[in-house]
Design an enzyme around this catalytic site. Structure first.
Site: not given
Lengths: 289, 254
Positions: A41-42, A44-45, A47, A55, A93, A120, A123, A131, A147, A219
């Site tokens: 899983r990548h 931190e981006g 966002w 998403s 990402r 991903e 959403y 969130r 979620r 993701h």
């Protein structure tokens, strides 16, 4: 008396699995690890830092996310792993993560194949929302439902959404194996698996069966969906499965592509626990500062 | 009217360029300067609004990373990328790892001149005793090559002979389908493509040194013939310098 006590410990490539038969006997099966599959899983981006549902919005990694990928690559290199093929989504990402991992390992030459089917989870209209604010607005329970339930689809994204054009005008979505108008407008985790599984079967599995060591750089939810399928996790239990970011997940599979042992999160265990906690904390409501 | 546009980019300075060593198939990384050149090349493509559909590169990191810097700059990281040994730099055989002074000392200036001036005389082979034999010839990335395909040394003619089949069988059909192609590779593999596109003689291609880190644009007709000379993308000064350097090459006598 347990039967297992009579047997010597299985050699490392084997895993002992026990099954109760209908007549009550304990049937012991030696499952041989034939293939190694890595999921990642990548990190931190931009966002993720702001705790917003990213998403299908195309964010690159933050500085921390870059470090996470580089650390992951260094770890995999130290442990001597050699990839033959990497699969990523078409979101920057996950691709950036794959590149950083391959760079750290000196394996830039390994082929990288990209598909929207590893994207991903979509959403819907929740994209871009923070969130914590969402939880304050709709209540933690509703957000948790969207979620973490398996088959509840969030509200669809439409043209009025601030990120609609940024997503659907992007040229990459004219290159997918379904026409753009048929791409999702929102997804439950079940719907993620529905669009991922055909790709897994038609494109990833044949490579694994050729004996290729595969890395899937994707993701949180596309990795979770695949794990659910591979490990046979129930609709209820998948809600509590959290994948930490930047930590490689090793699955050892038998010749039927069934895991022979529990998934292994590679690396320093304290670091892994901290990473898991970080993801879990993001789901909790916090007033914005 | 151009039917197609093709963009080539030669990677920038590697750590071994810095040391003036014959690099060839040794997998040297970009130096900091080389990274900067790649980013600058990417920026030039971004400023000019270039979009691509498919990318090709070698299996050597200095070209692959150059491509990655470019794709990052133009926000097209999602493009399909095909890596092939056939776009690798020329294999310098037994000269791999030697710097230019060592080479002259070992083989004599006259012999070095012959290798440099010749289109089809290869350097000595890289044999099993060579420092880099294991790390190059036995590298996992070449596992699928047949004995005939895996070189132990190459002349420029040899390099072009193994690059062109890939150009003809893989790249050309994509161009003819209307796909906009970006190729990030090396001086000698790109020379192969340029020689072929422009129908250059052996003497002329030997004198041509493509600029590094600068996107090279060809406008092609429907038969893939260039409509004009190659064009360079970048700020005015960079482009001017590159054009002058290329023009001067033909005149220099070594």
């Amino acid at each position: 008396m347990t039967v297992t006590a009579l047997l010597p410990p299985p050699p490392p490539r084997y895993s002992l699995a026990g099954f109760k038969t209908q007549t009550g006997f304990l049937l012991l099966v030696l499952r041989m690890s034939k293939y190694k599959l890595f999921l990642l899983r990548h990190g931190e981006g931009a966002w993720n830092k702001e705790n917003r549902f990213c998403s299908w919005v195309d964010q690159k990694l933050s500085e921390d996310g870059v470090k996470e990928a580089q650390d992951c690559g260094r770890l995999l290199k130290e442990q001597g792993y050699k990839f033959d093929l990497v699969f990523t989504s078409i979101l920057s990402r996950s691709i950036q993560t794959a590149w950083l991992v391959l760079e750290a390992m000196g394996q830039e030459w390994v082929p990288v194949v990209k598909s929207w089917r590893l994207n991903e989870r979509h959403y819907g209209s929740l994209i871009g929302l923070n969130r914590a604010e969402m939880a304050l607005q709709h209540g933690e329970e509703k957000v948790k439902l969207w979620r973490r339930s398996y088959d509840v689809t969030p509200p669809l994204i439409d043209e009025s959404h601030p990120y609609f054009l940024e997503i659907y005008n992007d040229r990459r979505y004219t290159t997918c194996d379904v026409p753009k108008e048929n791409l999702p407008r929102a997804e439950s985790l079940k719907e993620v698996l529905d669009r991922l599984l055909p790709y897994w079967g038609s494109t990833v599995v044949p490579e694994i069966r050729k004996g290729r060591t595969v890395l899937i750089s994707a993701h949180g939810n596309s990795c979770r969906a695949l794990l659910k399928y591979l490990e046979g996790i129930s609709d209820k239990d998948i809600a509590s499965v959290t994948l930490p970011t930047g930590i490689p997940v090793l699955l050892e599979l038998d010749e039927n592509l069934k895991p022979v042992k529990p998934r292994q999160l590679l690396g320093d265990q304290a670091k892994i626990q901290a990473a898991i906690k970080k993801v879990e904390d993001q789901g909790k409501a916090r007033p914005s500062t | 009217m151009a039917a197609y546009k093709l963009v080539l980019i030669r990677h920038g300075e590697s750590c071994w360029n810095q040391e003036n060593r014959f690099c060839g198939w040794f997998d040297a990384d970009l130096s900091e300067t080389g990274e900067h050149e790649a980013k600058r090349g990417g920026q030039a493509l971004k400023d000019a609004g270039y979009e691509f559909d498919i990318c090709y590169t070698s299996v050597l990191k200095r070209a692959i990373r150059t491509l990655w810097f470019v794709l990052d700059s133009i926000d097209q990281m999602w493009l399909p990328v095909h890596r092939t040994w056939r776009l690798n730099e020329r294999h310098y055989g037994g000269l791999t790892g030697l710097n230019k002074a060592e080479t002259a000392a070992k083989h004599g200036e006259a012999q070095v001149k012959i290798w440099r001036r010749s289109f089809d005389i290869p350097p000595p082979s890289m044999d099993e005793g060579h420092d880099f034999y294991q790390s190059i010839s036995k590298d996992r990335r070449y596992a699928d090559l047949t004995e005939d395909q895996l070189p132990s040394c190459e002349s420029l003619k040899d390099t072009i002979a193994r690059a062109l089949p890939f150009w003809n069988e893989e790249i050309v059909p994509q161009i003819k389908e209307g796909k906009r192609v970006l190729i990030a590779a090396h001086g000698n593999s790109l020379r192969g493509i340029v020689k072929h596109l422009e129908g250059m003689s052996e003497e002329v291609i030997m004198e041509l040194n493509l600029p590094t880190g600068i996107p090279i644009v060809y406008e092609l007709d429907k038969n893939l013939k260039p409509l004009g000379p190659m064009q360079f993308l970048g700020d005015e000064e960079t482009v001017k310098k590159a054009m002058e350097a290329v023009a001067a090459q033909g005149k220099a006598k070594k």
